[in-house]
Enzyme design. Structure first.
Site, mmCIF file in Angstrom:
data_model
loop_
_atom_site.group_PDB
_atom_site.id
_atom_site.type_symbol
_atom_site.label_atom_id
_atom_site.label_comp_id
_atom_site.label_asym_id
_atom_site.label_seq_id
_atom_site.Cartn_x
_atom_site.Cartn_y
_atom_site.Cartn_z
ATOM 1 C CB SER A 161 58.799 80.416 14.860
ATOM 2 O OG SER A 161 59.181 79.539 15.860
ATOM 3 C CD GLU A 200 58.471 90.892 23.001
ATOM 4 O OE1 GLU A 200 59.669 90.975 22.669
ATOM 5 O OE2 GLU A 200 57.671 90.092 22.518
ATOM 6 C CD GLU A 226 63.169 82.573 14.979
ATOM 7 O OE1 GLU A 226 62.989 82.723 16.186
ATOM 8 O OE2 GLU A 226 62.386 83.033 14.117
ATOM 9 N NE ARG A 262 66.672 88.851 16.328
ATOM 10 C CZ ARG A 262 66.482 87.912 15.417
ATOM 11 N NH1 ARG A 262 67.053 87.988 14.254
ATOM 12 N NH2 ARG A 262 65.709 86.883 15.667
ATOM 13 C CG HIS A 263 63.168 92.485 19.463
ATOM 14 N ND1 HIS A 263 64.482 92.112 19.425
ATOM 15 C CD2 HIS A 263 62.466 91.397 19.863
ATOM 16 C CE1 HIS A 263 64.580 90.841 19.789
ATOM 17 N NE2 HIS A 263 63.374 90.383 20.062
ATOM 18 N NE ARG A 276 54.226 89.360 19.128
ATOM 19 C CZ ARG A 276 54.947 88.418 18.499
ATOM 20 N NH1 ARG A 276 56.219 88.248 18.815
ATOM 21 N NH2 ARG A 276 54.405 87.657 17.585
ATOM 22 N NE ARG A 281 63.136 89.671 13.374
ATOM 23 C CZ ARG A 281 63.053 89.144 14.588
ATOM 24 N NH1 ARG A 281 63.210 87.846 14.770
ATOM 25 N NH2 ARG A 281 62.813 89.923 15.623
#
Lengths: 557, 557
Positions: A483, A331, A480, A337-338, A329, A531
């Site tokens: 998913s 991002e 979370e 948490r990323h 990712r 995570r």
């Protein structure tokens, strides 16, 4: 096999463990080239080798010279790079792991190998070395003793640098008083000690500093003492040292266990492990969050998830599949948490009737993982907890399932007004986690039937009310973590949903076409390995659970 | 958890199963954005949904209209996208896998789900459907029967397209004559049949064509019949269909088993599974064989192997580690055995004394894998063999080990002159494989003590003769499959070896520095998962053992 003639060389074949460096990357033809060049190179090498051997011998002689007169000089010193022979049966049985040294071995002669964590000389006749292996530590005593240990040997040991690798042979004894500061409650009376590898005398970080908890630092401060606090970046820059702390040894053994149980459970439920490509054609992908690159002249990008390919595996009749692999990712997320690269645990399965079948798997899978961590990783969890104290995760035997509507209602009753058809933000997720813990006594639960509008276009709408969707999120400690959903398996509806979400259907034709040759009802979920470990252990940063983390700023080591 | 305030949103968190498409990639802030936009979007969605529902109802009514007068219309037709409720206990027990349908179930009512592989109407009162699930097939019979099956139902069934997904309820019966052309020797007397997903009437490839062996094609040709031969590219372009053949179902279940036993064996030997980064800093890497990309403004590249990081994990005190993960090679190799992305099985371990400890692991690991394939994957191996006939791999209980010198001698005696200090080329590897098979009766063996000059710079030279090295290759059916060695763990020697190989030491400083803080003797090996499966099954192309292969020309699907 018949096409072998197409493969005149195998120098750079995928199976050969490759060198990490450019100069070692051979061309397709290098095997034949190297064959020709090899003799010349070999002669050159032999010359160099001899030269080097002589130098090594000279160096060894020099380092030994002070001990020349020691008749016991064979019992210590620098070990050769390797032994000439493989181990005999007797030698194999003598090797003992530091973590296995208990009073049951008292009186036995053992061989251990590990790091000299601390070295302390007491006068000229005695030295203590704490040896550490995989986070376990034992105290080794070197005492002058006629015909066994010489003064020169004690001097050699006292001169070792911390974190050097030593091979030790000695007798296991049980001291009268408990030993403070080591994990093992026995001592080794050293007879032989060889140094396999010397660490630099000054290290960028000391392991005992890196292993210190915040509580210790605070306590010392109150007593007027300023202890070293190693910050995150220093740790990560020197990850090879940082990984040696007991907490880190524990974290990555726990991570191993999560992956192991994930697989074992799914295998027992008939899932097949797949490996989908991480390099994808670039034209149909876009957005800032994708790493793009040139793939032999074609536009390529790194997979943001195995979503498309795991669904294709279902359309390819594998029924139930899972994958453990890297996910990329690009991002600009600078949060706790990323990561830009993490290990995705992905599942996809045929659904017979209803998306609850996917939630059933999530439920039993994670309860099995948590149970296994608690019963098989006790030592590792303790090691993590000593540096980063945390409360054990509270979870139920049958995982609580709430609908999104019920969650919204709980928040409303607690005075938190949120959009009943919007998504939860981090704050309301955390609040709901608190409310659920108070009401149901669990920190692990499933929230399902999310509003369709906040889910990806390929999510199946609820049949009885298409404002909602056959989807779910799973939470641990208010965050979370998973998913999942049933997917749209009908190409016409998929195109319609894409258009409704403002997606140009032409850009997703490969994806949609996969469903034109018959597609079963199916669904799945994805979760990040790092995570899971972070939240199970209540850690505050995902970089702690990634071996060599990658974030927008960090691409090394 | 305390740094939660740094994470105002979690919309695009790594754990969320991501959409395969750009438009679905949310920004860091999109969660709050979507929250605001959600209500509006939801209203829009509801409108669209209603419209769509009406259209779906209208379509359903239209497709049903011809059967309107049928009082048995509830027993067949198009299934809804999902059921409203999860399955009851009774429903769960009724579902049976096609592969489990045996005469033991005779007289039982079962539910199955699978593909309509072939559909054949016999007059107006009868239709046969062969249903396939995960490569297993069963014949289903739909016969007009008062109050159970109507003529309209037979017509509906006869009109289904091949490869459509059907749910069937019926009675298991055992016919008097053996059934040709299905794997299961029972029939299903159909009572209910619903179509879950319709395949396009014309498929790019037919499964029976894709499943045909060369032998069948040749035989038919001799009988004057030209059968369709599906070529490799057509298969790979339509991989979702190609994967449905029994051989491909077998290949990827065998692949799963190799990975499973690889892990189980290493776990039982105290190895820890690690996940190393696939994105690396680009400055210290080079050469044509590396995929390069822009990593958030830094030069990045894709890992050609986990070599550096698995060695760092050893320096980080994990003792014994393994990894299963993608490996990327931007090579222009158009051979039967090269891919640009493949699944690497990598191992690294502390060596107590001698590199033979690594070979011991290779030996026992692969014998365990081969044994397990032979005893647990019988059906899958048969399925592969039916389309691609092969002889079972010959291997010994204790893997044969020959030194490179011995191999050279064997070749010499057979009249093959090769450079005793060069590398073997593909031809001599194959020849040596033949000689070994003849002399020792094995197609799996280890060749060790390679000339130092033909190995990477980080390979440990032999202590007794530095012209050779502490390294090995492993061969299956005459092809090299594994490469391994003891590594140089002393930074000074590593630099010297790099210089001798013409490498600029400055470019490998990160690598060398990892060994400055104490490094145990260690070694390891690497092997490609796809290649293990290819060679075990005697397949002729590695593309057959990669789910979605990537080569210099292929980046899709």
């Amino acid at each position: 096999m018949s096409s072998e003639s197409q493969a005149p060389s195998s120098a750079s074949e995928p199976c050969r463990a490759p060198p990490p460096l450019p100069e070692q990357v051979k061309d397709e033809d290098s095997k034949s080239v190297s064959k020709k060049a090899a003799k010349k190179e070999a002669a050159k090498q032999e010359k160099l080798r001899k030269k080097q051997q002589e130098a090594a011998l000279a160096a060894a002689a020099a380092s030994m010279s002070v001990e020349e007169e020691d008749p016991l000089s064979g019992s210590y010193g620098d070990a050769p790079l390797s032994e000439l022979e493989s181990m005999s049966e007797e030698e194999i049985t003598k090797w003992t792991e530091v973590g296995s040294l208990t009073s049951a071995l008292s009186g036995n002669s053992v061989r251990i190998s590990g790091r000299a964590q601390t070295i302390r000389a007491v006068g000229k006749n005695m030295a203590f070395v704490v040896v550490r292996e995989k986070g376990s530590t034992v105290q080794c005593v070197v005492t002058v003793q006629p015909e066994v240990v010489s003064r020169q040997m004690v001097r050699y040991v006292a001169g070792l640098s911390r974190e050097s690798i030593v091979d030790i042979e000695g007798l296991v004894t049980v001291p009268n008083v408990p030993i403070k500061g080591t994990t093992q409650q026995v001592e080794i009376q050293v007879k032989k000690l060889y140094c396999v590898s010397k660490a630099m005398p000054t290290l960028p970080i000391n392991i005992e500093d890196a292993a210190r908890s915040e509580i210790e630092i605070e306590k010392a401060l109150q007593a007027g003492e300023q202890l070293v606090r190693v910050n995150q970046d220093t740790r990560l820059n020197n990850r090879v040292l940082d990984l040696r702390t007991p907490a880190n040894q524990g974290i990555f053994r726990i991570q191993h266990q999560v992956g192991k149980i994930f697989r074992q459970f799914l295998e027992s439920e008939g899932f097949v492990e797949i490996h989908t490509p991480k390099t994808l054609g670039g034209t149909s992908e876009g957005g800032a969050a994708v790493f793009r690159f040139d793939y032999k002249g074609q536009p390529g990008c790194l997979a943001q998830s195995p979503q498309l390919h795991k669904q294709m595996a279902i359309c390819g009749d594998f029924g139930r599949v899972f994958e453990i692999g890297p996910v990329f990712r690009a991002e600009d997320s600078y949060t706790h948490r990323h990561l830009c690269e993490f290990t995705g645990l992905d599942v996809e399965m045929v659904i017979k009737q209803h998306y609850s079948e996917v939630m059933d798997i999530v439920d039993r899978l994670f309860v099995t993982i948590f149970d296994s961590l608690n019963s098989n990783c006790e030592k590792d969890l303790e090691a993590v907890g000593r540096q980063y104290p945390f409360e054990p995760l509270k979870y139920l035997r049958n995982t609580l399932r709430l609908t999104f509507e019920e969650g919204v209602q709980m928040l409303k009753e607690a005075g938190v007004e949120i959009d009943p058809l919007g998504d939860l933000n981090t704050e309301s997720e955390r609040k709901l986690g608190q409310l659920v813990l108070e009401k149901y006594g669990t920190e692990f639960y499933i929230l399902h039937r999310y509003p369709l509008a906040v889910r990806p276009f390929y999510t199946m709408p609820c049949r009885d009310n298409p404002v909602y969707s056959d989807s779910f999120d799973v939470f641990i400690r208010g965050e979370e973590i998973i998913s999942g959903a049933q997917r749209v398996h009908v190409p016409e509806l998929l195109e319609e949903r894409a258009r409704a979400c403002g997606i140009d259907v032409a850009t997703i034709s490969t994806y949609v076409d996969s469903f034109r040759y018959g597609a079963p009802r199916h669904g799945g979920f994805g979760v990040g390995l790092e995570r899971v470990v972070m939240l199970f252990c209540g850690l505050n940063n995902i970089r702690k659970t990634s071996l060599f983390p990658r974030d927008p700023l960090r691409l090394a080591p």
